[in-house]
Write a protein that holds these residues in place. Structure first.
Motif, PDB file in Angstrom:
ATOM      1  N   GLU A  88       0.794  -1.445  -0.158  1.00  0.00           N
ATOM      2  CA  GLU A  88      -0.049   0.072   0.173  1.00  0.00           C
ATOM      3  C   GLU A  88       0.611   1.269  -0.001  1.00  0.00           C
ATOM      4  OE1 GLU A  88      -2.490   0.069   3.318  1.00  0.00           O
ATOM      5  OE2 GLU A  88      -3.904  -1.725   2.622  1.00  0.00           O
ATOM      6  N   THR A  89       1.928   1.272   0.707  1.00  0.00           N
ATOM      7  CA  THR A  89       2.654   2.547   1.105  1.00  0.00           C
ATOM      8  C   THR A  89       4.330   2.596   0.714  1.00  0.00           C
ATOM      9  OG1 THR A  89       3.485   1.861   3.094  1.00  0.00           O
ATOM     10  CG2 THR A  89       1.452   3.141   3.051  1.00  0.00           C
ATOM     11  N   ASP A  90       4.546   1.262   0.193  1.00  0.00           N
ATOM     12  CA  ASP A  90       5.973   1.116  -0.244  1.00  0.00           C
ATOM     13  C   ASP A  90       6.253   0.417  -1.678  1.00  0.00           C
ATOM     14  OD1 ASP A  90       8.708   0.531  -0.971  1.00  0.00           O
ATOM     15  OD2 ASP A  90       8.969  -0.109   0.959  1.00  0.00           O
ATOM     16  N   GLY A  91       6.017   1.140  -2.582  1.00  0.00           N
ATOM     17  CA  GLY A  91       5.938   0.638  -4.136  1.00  0.00           C
ATOM     18  C   GLY A  91       6.869  -0.556  -4.399  1.00  0.00           C
ATOM     19  N   ARG A  92       8.025  -0.404  -3.732  1.00  0.00           N
ATOM     20  CA  ARG A  92       9.165  -1.550  -3.901  1.00  0.00           C
ATOM     21  C   ARG A  92       9.095  -2.837  -3.296  1.00  0.00           C
ATOM     22  NH1 ARG A  92      13.412   1.854  -0.902  1.00  0.00           N
ATOM     23  NH2 ARG A  92      11.700   2.022   0.470  1.00  0.00           N
ATOM     24  N   ARG A  93       7.888  -2.805  -2.384  1.00  0.00           N
ATOM     25  CA  ARG A  93       7.595  -4.089  -1.781  1.00  0.00           C
ATOM     26  C   ARG A  93       6.296  -4.644  -2.200  1.00  0.00           C
ATOM     27  NH1 ARG A  93       6.974  -2.783   4.297  1.00  0.00           N
ATOM     28  NH2 ARG A  93       6.361  -4.922   4.339  1.00  0.00           N
ATOM     29  N   TRP A  94       6.330  -6.030  -2.170  1.00  0.00           N
ATOM     30  CA  TRP A  94       5.124  -6.692  -2.799  1.00  0.00           C
ATOM     31  C   TRP A  94       4.429  -7.624  -1.508  1.00  0.00           C
ATOM     32  CZ3 TRP A  94       3.083  -6.886  -7.229  1.00  0.00           C
ATOM     33  CH2 TRP A  94       3.818  -6.158  -8.537  1.00  0.00           C
ATOM     34  N   MET A  95       3.365  -7.777  -1.542  1.00  0.00           N
ATOM     35  CA  MET A  95       2.681  -8.486  -0.368  1.00  0.00           C
ATOM     36  C   MET A  95       2.052  -9.695  -1.107  1.00  0.00           C
ATOM     37  SD  MET A  95       2.910  -6.604   2.427  1.00  0.00           S
ATOM     38  CE  MET A  95       1.858  -7.486   3.627  1.00  0.00           C
ATOM     39  N   VAL A  96       2.013 -10.806  -0.364  1.00  0.00           N
ATOM     40  CA  VAL A  96       1.641 -12.038  -0.874  1.00  0.00           C
ATOM     41  C   VAL A  96       0.541 -12.736   0.015  1.00  0.00           C
ATOM     42  CG1 VAL A  96       2.858 -14.432  -1.593  1.00  0.00           C
ATOM     43  CG2 VAL A  96       4.138 -12.193  -1.591  1.00  0.00           C
ATOM     44  N   ALA A  97      -0.105 -13.468  -0.811  1.00  0.00           N
ATOM     45  CA  ALA A  97      -1.298 -14.286   0.105  1.00  0.00           C
ATOM     46  C   ALA A  97      -1.536 -15.519  -0.592  1.00  0.00           C
ATOM     47  CB  ALA A  97      -2.645 -13.177   0.178  1.00  0.00           C
ATOM     48  N   ALA A  98      -1.803 -16.200   0.075  1.00  0.00           N
ATOM     49  CA  ALA A  98      -2.669 -17.677  -0.587  1.00  0.00           C
ATOM     50  C   ALA A  98      -4.080 -17.318  -1.034  1.00  0.00           C
ATOM     51  CB  ALA A  98      -2.546 -18.766   0.578  1.00  0.00           C
ATOM     52  N   THR A  99      -4.180 -17.866  -2.347  1.00  0.00           N
ATOM     53  CA  THR A  99      -5.319 -18.056  -2.740  1.00  0.00           C
ATOM     54  C   THR A  99      -6.196 -19.033  -2.467  1.00  0.00           C
ATOM     55  OG1 THR A  99      -4.985 -19.613  -4.541  1.00  0.00           O
ATOM     56  CG2 THR A  99      -4.471 -17.198  -5.005  1.00  0.00           C
ATOM     57  N   PRO A 100      -7.538 -18.942  -2.353  1.00  0.00           N
ATOM     58  CA  PRO A 100      -8.487 -20.150  -2.204  1.00  0.00           C
ATOM     59  C   PRO A 100      -7.847 -21.442  -2.518  1.00  0.00           C
ATOM     60  CG  PRO A 100      -9.795 -18.282  -2.717  1.00  0.00           C
ATOM     61  CD  PRO A 100      -8.376 -17.789  -3.071  1.00  0.00           C
ATOM     62  N   ALA A 101      -7.429 -21.461  -3.786  1.00  0.00           N
ATOM     63  CA  ALA A 101      -6.619 -22.837  -4.106  1.00  0.00           C
ATOM     64  C   ALA A 101      -5.762 -23.231  -3.310  1.00  0.00           C
ATOM     65  CB  ALA A 101      -6.454 -22.819  -5.710  1.00  0.00           C
ATOM     66  N   GLY A 102      -4.634 -22.293  -3.157  1.00  0.00           N
ATOM     67  CA  GLY A 102      -3.625 -22.337  -2.182  1.00  0.00           C
ATOM     68  C   GLY A 102      -3.901 -22.852  -1.112  1.00  0.00           C
ATOM     69  N   ARG A 103      -5.080 -22.271  -0.189  1.00  0.00           N
ATOM     70  CA  ARG A 103      -5.480 -22.732   0.954  1.00  0.00           C
ATOM     71  C   ARG A 103      -6.107 -24.243   0.994  1.00  0.00           C
ATOM     72  NH1 ARG A 103      -6.863 -17.344   1.152  1.00  0.00           N
ATOM     73  NH2 ARG A 103      -9.027 -17.733   0.386  1.00  0.00           N
ATOM     74  N   LYS A 104      -6.713 -24.430  -0.080  1.00  0.00           N
ATOM     75  CA  LYS A 104      -7.321 -25.825  -0.241  1.00  0.00           C
ATOM     76  C   LYS A 104      -5.984 -26.949  -0.310  1.00  0.00           C
ATOM     77  CE  LYS A 104     -10.330 -28.644  -3.072  1.00  0.00           C
ATOM     78  NZ  LYS A 104     -10.099 -29.866  -2.006  1.00  0.00           N
ATOM     79  N   VAL A 105      -4.850 -26.534  -0.951  1.00  0.00           N
ATOM     80  CA  VAL A 105      -3.837 -27.342  -1.019  1.00  0.00           C
ATOM     81  C   VAL A 105      -3.312 -27.684   0.282  1.00  0.00           C
ATOM     82  CG1 VAL A 105      -1.360 -27.682  -2.020  1.00  0.00           C
ATOM     83  CG2 VAL A 105      -3.255 -26.950  -3.452  1.00  0.00           C
ATOM     84  N   VAL A 106      -3.116 -26.748   1.080  1.00  0.00           N
ATOM     85  CA  VAL A 106      -2.415 -26.712   2.455  1.00  0.00           C
ATOM     86  C   VAL A 106      -3.556 -27.519   3.346  1.00  0.00           C
ATOM     87  CG1 VAL A 106      -2.141 -25.532   4.584  1.00  0.00           C
ATOM     88  CG2 VAL A 106      -1.347 -24.620   2.297  1.00  0.00           C
ATOM     89  N   GLU A 107      -4.849 -27.158   3.259  1.00  0.00           N
ATOM     90  CA  GLU A 107      -5.897 -28.182   3.716  1.00  0.00           C
ATOM     91  C   GLU A 107      -6.029 -29.339   3.699  1.00  0.00           C
ATOM     92  OE1 GLU A 107      -9.401 -25.923   3.419  1.00  0.00           O
ATOM     93  OE2 GLU A 107      -8.632 -24.119   4.441  1.00  0.00           O
ATOM     94  N   ASP A 108      -5.804 -29.835   2.373  1.00  0.00           N
ATOM     95  CA  ASP A 108      -5.869 -31.081   1.793  1.00  0.00           C
ATOM     96  C   ASP A 108      -4.650 -31.885   2.214  1.00  0.00           C
ATOM     97  OD1 ASP A 108      -8.369 -30.692   0.637  1.00  0.00           O
ATOM     98  OD2 ASP A 108      -7.450 -30.789  -1.458  1.00  0.00           O
ATOM     99  N   THR A 109      -3.525 -31.297   2.185  1.00  0.00           N
ATOM    100  CA  THR A 109      -2.211 -31.904   2.616  1.00  0.00           C
ATOM    101  C   THR A 109      -2.215 -32.206   3.870  1.00  0.00           C
ATOM    102  OG1 THR A 109      -1.305 -30.876   0.601  1.00  0.00           O
ATOM    103  CG2 THR A 109       0.061 -31.838   2.260  1.00  0.00           C
ATOM    104  N   ALA A 110      -2.598 -31.119   4.740  1.00  0.00           N
ATOM    105  CA  ALA A 110      -2.614 -31.165   6.043  1.00  0.00           C
ATOM    106  C   ALA A 110      -3.261 -32.164   6.779  1.00  0.00           C
ATOM    107  CB  ALA A 110      -3.007 -29.938   6.688  1.00  0.00           C
ATOM    108  N   LYS A 111      -4.637 -32.557   6.126  1.00  0.00           N
ATOM    109  CA  LYS A 111      -5.218 -33.986   6.572  1.00  0.00           C
ATOM    110  C   LYS A 111      -4.193 -34.913   6.632  1.00  0.00           C
ATOM    111  CE  LYS A 111      -9.427 -32.488   4.241  1.00  0.00           C
ATOM    112  NZ  LYS A 111     -10.317 -32.640   3.333  1.00  0.00           N
ATOM    113  N   HIS A 112      -3.288 -35.390   5.952  1.00  0.00           N
ATOM    114  CA  HIS A 112      -2.290 -36.327   5.931  1.00  0.00           C
ATOM    115  C   HIS A 112      -1.498 -36.249   6.939  1.00  0.00           C
ATOM    116  CE1 HIS A 112      -4.489 -38.191   2.423  1.00  0.00           C
ATOM    117  NE2 HIS A 112      -4.299 -37.117   1.726  1.00  0.00           N
ATOM    118  N   THR A 113      -0.830 -34.863   6.885  1.00  0.00           N
ATOM    119  CA  THR A 113       0.415 -34.640   7.880  1.00  0.00           C
ATOM    120  C   THR A 113      -0.118 -34.507   9.072  1.00  0.00           C
ATOM    121  OG1 THR A 113       0.012 -32.091   7.473  1.00  0.00           O
ATOM    122  CG2 THR A 113       1.422 -33.460   6.015  1.00  0.00           C
ATOM    123  N   SER A 114      -1.253 -34.101   9.628  1.00  0.00           N
ATOM    124  CA  SER A 114      -2.032 -34.067  10.986  1.00  0.00           C
ATOM    125  C   SER A 114      -1.969 -35.682  11.512  1.00  0.00           C
ATOM    126  CB  SER A 114      -3.255 -33.464  10.937  1.00  0.00           C
ATOM    127  OG  SER A 114      -2.909 -31.877  10.728  1.00  0.00           O
TER     128      SER A 114
END
Length: 155
Positions: A88-114
């Motif tokens: 928002e305030t520093d054009g040299r930096r990027w913010m990164v976030a998981a998409t719903p697809a990224g969250r689903k991959v983590v949730e699906d994989t976490a079922k096994h790892t848990s």
């Protein structure tokens, strides 16, 4: 054998690495099934657990080198598992976030790892495992007090 130096497998580095391998070996097939490397998994896991952050924060939280994070961000963005947007305030930096697809991959994989982590806890003992994790966190903090700059780990 040198009286002052144990064999590698009995050294601190060797025993810590052996423990890490014992933990990760049964998890790797689930990561491969999800099409993720261990490092990509850590990046997605941090983003899902902690929400969006910048690349340097991600490198620190994921215990990765900054150039590795840069490469991983591109790969995961190309796959639609995360999004990058200008800070928002520093054009040299990027913010990164998981998409719903990224969250689903983590949730699906976490079922096994848990399930695996529950088995680890059962075999080792839940109290012992918690105590080990607590001691390792204290140990890592004590070692970091030796004066090694954090930038050495993230650049």
């Amino acid at each position: 054998m040198n009286a002052r130096r144990p064999p590698y497998r009995k050294s601190l580095a060797g025993t810590l690495l052996a423990a890490r391998e014992a933990v990760m070996a049964p998890i790797r097939p689930f990561l491969r099934e999800a099409g993720l490397t261990e490092q990509q998994w850590r990046v997605l896991r941090v983003l899902v657990d902690e929400g969006g952050c910048d690349a340097s924060g991600l490198a620190k939280a994921g215990l990765l080198y900054a150039p590795t994070v840069t490469r991983i961000l591109k790969e995961l963005a190309d796959r639609g598992l995360l999004v990058k947007q200008a800070h928002e305030t520093d054009g040299r930096r990027w913010m990164v976030a998981a998409t719903p697809a990224g969250r689903k991959v983590v949730e699906d994989t976490a079922k096994h790892t848990s399930a695996l982590l529950a088995e680890f806890s059962e075999r080792f003992g839940p109290e012992r495992l918690r105590a080990l994790q607590d001691e390792l966190a204290v140990f890592a903090s004590a070692i970091s007090a030796l004066g090694v700059s954090e930038s050495e780990f993230t650049e």
